[in-house]
Motif scaffolding. Sequence first.
Motif, PDB file in Angstrom:
ATOM      1  N   GLU A  84       0.832  -1.205   0.000  1.00 49.18           N
ATOM      2  CA  GLU A  84       0.000   0.000   0.000  1.00 49.18           C
ATOM      3  C   GLU A  84       0.866   1.254   0.000  1.00 49.18           C
ATOM      4  OE1 GLU A  84      -3.060   0.154   3.009  1.00 49.18           O
ATOM      5  OE2 GLU A  84      -3.455  -1.997   2.748  1.00 49.18           O
ATOM      6  N   VAL A  85       1.881   1.275   0.837  1.00 50.27           N
ATOM      7  CA  VAL A  85       2.765   2.439   0.916  1.00 50.27           C
ATOM      8  C   VAL A  85       3.705   2.475  -0.285  1.00 50.27           C
ATOM      9  CG1 VAL A  85       4.569   3.582   2.273  1.00 50.27           C
ATOM     10  CG2 VAL A  85       2.622   2.486   3.422  1.00 50.27           C
ATOM     11  N   TYR A  86       4.260   1.338  -0.646  1.00 55.87           N
ATOM     12  CA  TYR A  86       5.183   1.250  -1.782  1.00 55.87           C
ATOM     13  C   TYR A  86       4.548   1.845  -3.035  1.00 55.87           C
ATOM     14  CZ  TYR A  86       8.376  -1.114  -5.107  1.00 55.87           C
ATOM     15  OH  TYR A  86       9.280  -1.410  -6.099  1.00 55.87           O
ATOM     16  N   SER A  87       3.271   1.548  -3.256  1.00 55.31           N
ATOM     17  CA  SER A  87       2.587   2.020  -4.467  1.00 55.31           C
ATOM     18  C   SER A  87       2.373   3.533  -4.469  1.00 55.31           C
ATOM     19  CB  SER A  87       1.251   1.297  -4.649  1.00 55.31           C
ATOM     20  OG  SER A  87       0.343   1.673  -3.629  1.00 55.31           O
ATOM     21  N   GLU A  88       2.537   4.194  -3.333  1.00 50.58           N
ATOM     22  CA  GLU A  88       2.444   5.652  -3.277  1.00 50.58           C
ATOM     23  C   GLU A  88       3.716   6.319  -3.814  1.00 50.58           C
ATOM     24  OE1 GLU A  88       1.600   6.755   0.758  1.00 50.58           O
ATOM     25  OE2 GLU A  88      -0.194   5.482   0.843  1.00 50.58           O
ATOM     26  N   PHE A  89       4.808   5.580  -3.850  1.00 53.82           N
ATOM     27  CA  PHE A  89       6.096   6.131  -4.260  1.00 53.82           C
ATOM     28  C   PHE A  89       6.466   5.781  -5.705  1.00 53.82           C
ATOM     29  CE2 PHE A  89       6.219   6.485   0.250  1.00 53.82           C
ATOM     30  CZ  PHE A  89       7.076   7.537   0.528  1.00 53.82           C
ATOM     31  N   PHE A  90       5.890   4.712  -6.230  1.00 57.21           N
ATOM     32  CA  PHE A  90       6.225   4.260  -7.589  1.00 57.21           C
ATOM     33  C   PHE A  90       4.970   4.143  -8.426  1.00 57.21           C
ATOM     34  CE2 PHE A  90       9.541   2.413  -4.847  1.00 57.21           C
ATOM     35  CZ  PHE A  90      10.666   2.954  -5.448  1.00 57.21           C
ATOM     36  N   GLN A  91       5.070   4.568  -9.678  1.00 57.36           N
ATOM     37  CA  GLN A  91       3.962   4.441 -10.620  1.00 57.36           C
ATOM     38  C   GLN A  91       4.401   3.559 -11.795  1.00 57.36           C
ATOM     39  OE1 GLN A  91       4.627   7.821  -9.337  1.00 57.36           O
ATOM     40  NE2 GLN A  91       3.104   7.193  -7.847  1.00 57.36           N
ATOM     41  N   ALA A  92       3.431   3.123 -12.574  1.00 53.77           N
ATOM     42  CA  ALA A  92       3.721   2.311 -13.757  1.00 53.77           C
ATOM     43  C   ALA A  92       4.505   3.154 -14.764  1.00 53.77           C
ATOM     44  CB  ALA A  92       2.418   1.807 -14.372  1.00 53.77           C
ATOM     45  N   PRO A  93       5.466   2.596 -15.452  1.00 57.99           N
ATOM     46  CA  PRO A  93       5.894   1.199 -15.291  1.00 57.99           C
ATOM     47  C   PRO A  93       6.723   1.041 -14.016  1.00 57.99           C
ATOM     48  CG  PRO A  93       7.308   2.286 -16.885  1.00 57.99           C
ATOM     49  CD  PRO A  93       6.261   3.294 -16.470  1.00 57.99           C
ATOM     50  N   TYR A  94       6.273   0.165 -13.152  1.00 58.72           N
ATOM     51  CA  TYR A  94       6.918  -0.036 -11.860  1.00 58.72           C
ATOM     52  C   TYR A  94       8.320  -0.618 -12.044  1.00 58.72           C
ATOM     53  CZ  TYR A  94       2.210   0.551 -10.091  1.00 58.72           C
ATOM     54  OH  TYR A  94       0.967   1.043  -9.807  1.00 58.72           O
ATOM     55  N   PRO A  95       9.193  -0.389 -11.047  1.00 57.63           N
ATOM     56  CA  PRO A  95      10.499  -1.040 -11.110  1.00 57.63           C
ATOM     57  C   PRO A  95      10.337  -2.560 -11.018  1.00 57.63           C
ATOM     58  CG  PRO A  95      10.436   0.633  -9.363  1.00 57.63           C
ATOM     59  CD  PRO A  95       9.040   0.465  -9.868  1.00 57.63           C
ATOM     60  N   ALA A  96      11.284  -3.269 -11.561  1.00 56.36           N
ATOM     61  CA  ALA A  96      11.352  -4.707 -11.303  1.00 56.36           C
ATOM     62  C   ALA A  96      11.581  -4.852  -9.797  1.00 56.36           C
ATOM     63  CB  ALA A  96      12.500  -5.333 -12.091  1.00 56.36           C
ATOM     64  N   ARG A  97      11.087  -5.945  -9.205  1.00 60.14           N
ATOM     65  CA  ARG A  97      11.185  -6.046  -7.752  1.00 60.14           C
ATOM     66  C   ARG A  97      11.272  -7.485  -7.295  1.00 60.14           C
ATOM     67  NH1 ARG A  97       6.346  -4.097  -3.809  1.00 60.14           N
ATOM     68  NH2 ARG A  97       5.637  -6.236  -4.065  1.00 60.14           N
ATOM     69  N   SER A  98      12.023  -7.670  -6.230  1.00 60.23           N
ATOM     70  CA  SER A  98      12.026  -8.913  -5.464  1.00 60.23           C
ATOM     71  C   SER A  98      11.650  -8.550  -4.045  1.00 60.23           C
ATOM     72  CB  SER A  98      13.411  -9.565  -5.459  1.00 60.23           C
ATOM     73  OG  SER A  98      13.818  -9.887  -6.767  1.00 60.23           O
ATOM     74  N   ALA A  99      10.877  -9.398  -3.391  1.00 57.10           N
ATOM     75  CA  ALA A  99      10.522  -9.181  -1.993  1.00 57.10           C
ATOM     76  C   ALA A  99      10.701 -10.498  -1.250  1.00 57.10           C
ATOM     77  CB  ALA A  99       9.086  -8.682  -1.867  1.00 57.10           C
ATOM     78  N   PHE A 100      11.340 -10.421  -0.099  1.00 58.84           N
ATOM     79  CA  PHE A 100      11.669 -11.608   0.678  1.00 58.84           C
ATOM     80  C   PHE A 100      11.279 -11.412   2.128  1.00 58.84           C
ATOM     81  CE2 PHE A 100      14.896 -11.092  -2.587  1.00 58.84           C
ATOM     82  CZ  PHE A 100      14.926 -12.336  -3.191  1.00 58.84           C
ATOM     83  N   ALA A 101      10.855 -12.484   2.752  1.00 55.47           N
ATOM     84  CA  ALA A 101      10.752 -12.507   4.206  1.00 55.47           C
ATOM     85  C   ALA A 101      12.106 -12.973   4.722  1.00 55.47           C
ATOM     86  CB  ALA A 101       9.665 -13.469   4.654  1.00 55.47           C
TER      87      ALA A 101
END
Length: 120
Positions: A84-101
């Motif tokens: 939710e917060v991440y999407s406030e800082f980036f718009q399409a075309p979004y950066p490529a991303r990896s997310a890990f726990a």
Amino acid sequence: MSNYPKAIGPYSAYREANGLLFISGQLPINPNSGEIESEDIKEQTKQSLKNIGAILEENGISYDKVLKTTCFLANISDFTAFNEVYSEFFQAPYPARSAFAVKDLPKGAKVEIEVIALKG
């Protein structure tokens, strides 16, 4: 004083090479206090991204130049709130991303974000 926290170890906050800006993982540390000031994942995500924004600004670029992010979460159940917060800082075309726990993050943080951005 810079608008982003100093590195907490033997590494640089960022480095530039071949027209790319490599920003080390940014914890949700307030650069003025040197502390993580909230336990809330949304507030921590916002602070990490503000720290990234300060580094981008220092280098004369903005969030739209970010090509790749790597996001580390202490608890994968925070993924939706983080997004939710991440999407406030980036718009399409979004950066490529990896997310890990991950098991743990420095200073007990709930999130850490690193980026690669186009400098030119």
